[in-house]
Design a protein around this motif. Sequence first.
Motif, short mmCIF file in Angstrom:
data_model
loop_
_atom_site.label_atom_id
_atom_site.label_comp_id
_atom_site.label_asym_id
_atom_site.label_seq_id
_atom_site.Cartn_x
_atom_site.Cartn_y
_atom_site.Cartn_z
N ASN A 149 0.84 -1.22 0.00
CA ASN A 149 0.00 0.00 0.00
C ASN A 149 0.86 1.25 0.00
OD1 ASN A 149 -2.29 -1.46 -0.02
ND2 ASN A 149 -2.66 -1.33 2.19
N LYS A 150 1.91 1.23 0.87
CA LYS A 150 2.79 2.40 0.96
C LYS A 150 3.48 2.66 -0.38
CE LYS A 150 4.89 1.68 5.25
NZ LYS A 150 6.17 1.52 5.91
N ALA A 151 4.01 1.57 -0.95
CA ALA A 151 4.76 1.71 -2.21
C ALA A 151 3.82 2.15 -3.34
CB ALA A 151 5.44 0.39 -2.56
N PHE A 152 2.59 1.62 -3.32
CA PHE A 152 1.64 1.94 -4.40
C PHE A 152 1.24 3.42 -4.34
CE2 PHE A 152 -2.69 1.81 -6.35
CZ PHE A 152 -2.25 1.49 -7.65
N GLU A 153 1.05 3.89 -3.12
CA GLU A 153 0.70 5.31 -2.94
C GLU A 153 1.78 6.21 -3.52
OE1 GLU A 153 -0.07 7.46 1.01
OE2 GLU A 153 -1.27 5.60 1.07
N ARG A 154 3.04 5.85 -3.21
CA ARG A 154 4.17 6.64 -3.71
C ARG A 154 4.28 6.50 -5.24
NH1 ARG A 154 9.32 7.95 -1.59
NH2 ARG A 154 10.46 8.97 -3.27
N PHE A 155 4.01 5.30 -5.73
CA PHE A 155 4.04 5.05 -7.18
C PHE A 155 3.05 5.98 -7.89
CE2 PHE A 155 1.57 2.77 -10.46
CZ PHE A 155 2.51 2.74 -11.47
N LYS A 156 1.86 6.10 -7.31
CA LYS A 156 0.83 6.94 -7.93
C LYS A 156 1.29 8.40 -7.99
CE LYS A 156 -2.72 4.57 -9.30
NZ LYS A 156 -3.07 4.58 -10.73
N LYS A 157 1.97 8.85 -6.93
CA LYS A 157 2.47 10.23 -6.91
C LYS A 157 3.51 10.42 -8.01
CE LYS A 157 1.75 11.31 -2.07
NZ LYS A 157 2.36 10.95 -0.81
N VAL A 158 4.42 9.44 -8.12
CA VAL A 158 5.46 9.53 -9.15
C VAL A 158 4.82 9.49 -10.53
CG1 VAL A 158 7.47 8.35 -10.16
CG2 VAL A 158 7.25 8.53 -7.68
N ILE A 169 10.61 2.13 -9.97
CA ILE A 169 9.91 1.29 -8.99
C ILE A 169 10.90 0.79 -7.94
CG2 ILE A 169 8.59 -0.85 -8.69
CD1 ILE A 169 7.36 -0.31 -11.43
N GLU A 170 12.09 0.40 -8.40
CA GLU A 170 13.12 -0.03 -7.43
C GLU A 170 13.49 1.11 -6.50
OE1 GLU A 170 15.42 -3.47 -10.02
OE2 GLU A 170 15.97 -1.38 -10.26
N ALA A 171 13.57 2.31 -7.07
CA ALA A 171 13.93 3.46 -6.24
C ALA A 171 12.82 3.72 -5.21
CB ALA A 171 14.15 4.68 -7.12
N ILE A 172 11.58 3.55 -5.61
CA ILE A 172 10.46 3.75 -4.67
C ILE A 172 10.58 2.76 -3.52
CG2 ILE A 172 7.95 3.44 -4.39
CD1 ILE A 172 7.65 4.56 -7.26
N VAL A 173 10.83 1.49 -3.85
CA VAL A 173 10.93 0.48 -2.78
C VAL A 173 12.14 0.78 -1.89
CG1 VAL A 173 11.16 -1.97 -2.25
CG2 VAL A 173 9.77 -1.27 -4.18
N ALA A 174 13.27 1.13 -2.52
CA ALA A 174 14.47 1.43 -1.73
C ALA A 174 14.20 2.59 -0.78
CB ALA A 174 15.64 1.77 -2.65
N ASP A 175 13.51 3.59 -1.30
CA ASP A 175 13.28 4.80 -0.53
C ASP A 175 12.17 4.62 0.51
OD1 ASP A 175 14.08 7.44 -0.24
OD2 ASP A 175 12.23 8.15 -1.15
N GLU A 176 11.09 3.97 0.10
CA GLU A 176 9.88 3.92 0.94
C GLU A 176 9.87 2.74 1.91
OE1 GLU A 176 6.93 6.11 1.95
OE2 GLU A 176 7.80 6.63 0.03
N ILE A 177 10.43 1.60 1.48
CA ILE A 177 10.27 0.38 2.28
C ILE A 177 11.55 -0.05 3.00
CG2 ILE A 177 9.50 -2.06 2.21
CD1 ILE A 177 7.36 -0.03 1.29
N LEU A 178 12.67 -0.09 2.25
CA LEU A 178 13.84 -0.78 2.79
C LEU A 178 14.55 -0.05 3.92
CD1 LEU A 178 15.28 -2.29 -0.45
CD2 LEU A 178 13.86 -3.35 1.29
N ARG A 179 14.24 1.21 4.09
CA ARG A 179 14.98 1.93 5.13
C ARG A 179 14.27 1.87 6.49
NH1 ARG A 179 15.43 7.72 2.91
NH2 ARG A 179 16.45 6.46 1.35
N ILE A 180 13.22 1.07 6.56
CA ILE A 180 12.41 1.13 7.77
C ILE A 180 13.14 0.74 9.05
CG2 ILE A 180 10.09 1.00 6.78
CD1 ILE A 180 10.22 -1.94 6.83
N GLU A 181 14.18 -0.04 8.92
CA GLU A 181 14.88 -0.48 10.13
C GLU A 181 15.87 0.54 10.67
OE1 GLU A 181 15.18 -3.43 12.30
OE2 GLU A 181 13.11 -3.18 11.64
N ILE A 182 16.29 1.46 9.80
CA ILE A 182 17.32 2.41 10.24
C ILE A 182 16.66 3.57 11.00
CG2 ILE A 182 19.10 4.02 9.38
CD1 ILE A 182 19.89 1.21 8.81
N PRO A 183 17.06 3.76 12.27
CA PRO A 183 16.47 4.90 12.99
C PRO A 183 16.84 6.20 12.29
CG PRO A 183 17.85 3.54 14.42
CD PRO A 183 18.04 3.02 13.04
N GLU A 184 15.85 7.08 12.13
CA GLU A 184 16.11 8.33 11.41
C GLU A 184 16.52 9.44 12.38
OE1 GLU A 184 14.23 9.24 7.36
OE2 GLU A 184 12.60 8.74 8.73
#
Length: 511
Positions: A353-362, A374-389
């Motif tokens: 859902n998160k990735a799709f929402e971002r995809f629609k914006k792009v 699409i890979e950049a969306i996943v890298a940006d939106e999904i894969l960084r979830i574990e790293i504290p910001e």
Amino acid sequence: MDYIKIFDTTLRDGEQSPGASMNVEEKIIIAKQLARLGVDIIEAGFAISSPGDFEAVKRISHEVDGPVICSLARAKPEDIDKAWEALKGAPKPRIHTFISTSDIHLKHQFKMTREEAKKRAVDMVKRARGYVDDVEFSPMDASRSEPVYLYEVIEAVIDAGASTINIPDTVGYSIPTEFGALIKGIKENVSNIKKAVISVHCHNDLGLAVANSLAAVMNGARQVECTINGIGERAGNASLEEIVMILRTRKDILNLDTRIVTEQIYPTSRLVSSITGIMVQPNKAIVGDNAFAHESGIHQDGLLKEKTTYEIIRPESIGISHSKLVMGKHSGRHAFKTRLKELGYELSDDDLNKAFERFKKVADQKKEVFDEDIEAIVADEILRIEIPERFKLDKLNVVSGTESVPNAFVEMYIDGKHVKEAGFGDGPVDAVYKTIAHITKTKSKLLKYSVNAITGGTDAQGEVTVRIQEDDHIVLGQGAHTDIIVASAKAYINALNKLEYKKKEKKVKVV
Ligand code: KIV
Ligand code: ZN
């Protein structure tokens, strides 16, 4: 027909490629894809080397079904114990322990005699057998070891309970005839060798990792250790896709095969390069962009008449589909999910859902959304979830042009506190980076800045990859946006967050 076991070490030796470190979440995504690919064994990490590696081995042991899950361990009691602690949730656990057998390593690095190293190997294989039935032993630098001593060590560790003997060409020094003869020598001179599977682990320093692995297989090895896209320490390891497709394509003379689902090769390759940031060279065999591209008129003519004139592998057989769906703002969730799957991602409903929402914006901002987007969306939106910001970009304003000195105004959050600053630079990206560096007080230096995946026209989404270093920590940051300056800022901040995370992890030195 004999089957060759595929032992994938992308998450362990592959991660030893400079700059390729992955977080736990990324490793789990790759491990699940490796299971879909059908590898026999996943070397999930080196449990004692860091809390992150331990966690990755542990979670992969619990969450990934199918393959044997393995952890590397030096021939030291604490390593073996830690490997077992991480592996104990796995239905099929394996401990892979190693010690060098070459005089050059024993004398200068291990400071041990041959007898001491042999005894240590035997003791640690026995200790590992106290935990698991499946124990692999590697005599490191085997290809530069004295053969008679090597045979003795192998015989002793098999007696101690090792069921896989892995022969590494650790420094990529061997040539195929020599390496094939080494395997033959082991088969002929180790009296109990039939009780174990011979495996090989070749590095690519002279570009011979795949050729050496093949020579080994032709002389009796039945397990090959390899990585996706051939990534790994220094010049890398033998590439999984090349080994698998050689065996599949030349089954006619080799009479050998693997259990790999070859249609998953391309999605896996894309997934690994997008997560690690290590791009595949265009002319790379099997998975390079040009591997199935035909430029010359004569070739194109032949191909149009009959594909086999110039294609020895059907692209579909490695998962490159020719009827590619064009993704854009009219594409629905189903097409998006299908495309993600072809690129190696199977996301949870929430992440989808998160990735799709971002995809629609792009998609609203540009005509066609490419795979790289699409890979950049996943890298940006999904894969960084574990790293504290710790650091977060709030606002960015940049002025540049022929008549002005480039300057940036950056607003950020640091540990939740709002800060803002302005700065100048030699160009807009330089101005942004200098300002962010000043705000965050980072001591890191920028090793590499690259803009990848600028696809299509000027409306493409740009993916920026940066590599930064502080002391012995090297991390990779990625950011994607249709505005390349914003993507650059996001990539830098992503790298700085990863660096903070990394500095908290204590790595022991890997021999
Ligand atoms: O290259 C090597 O020798 C290794 C061993 C730990 C198997 O990676
Ligand atoms: Zn290695």
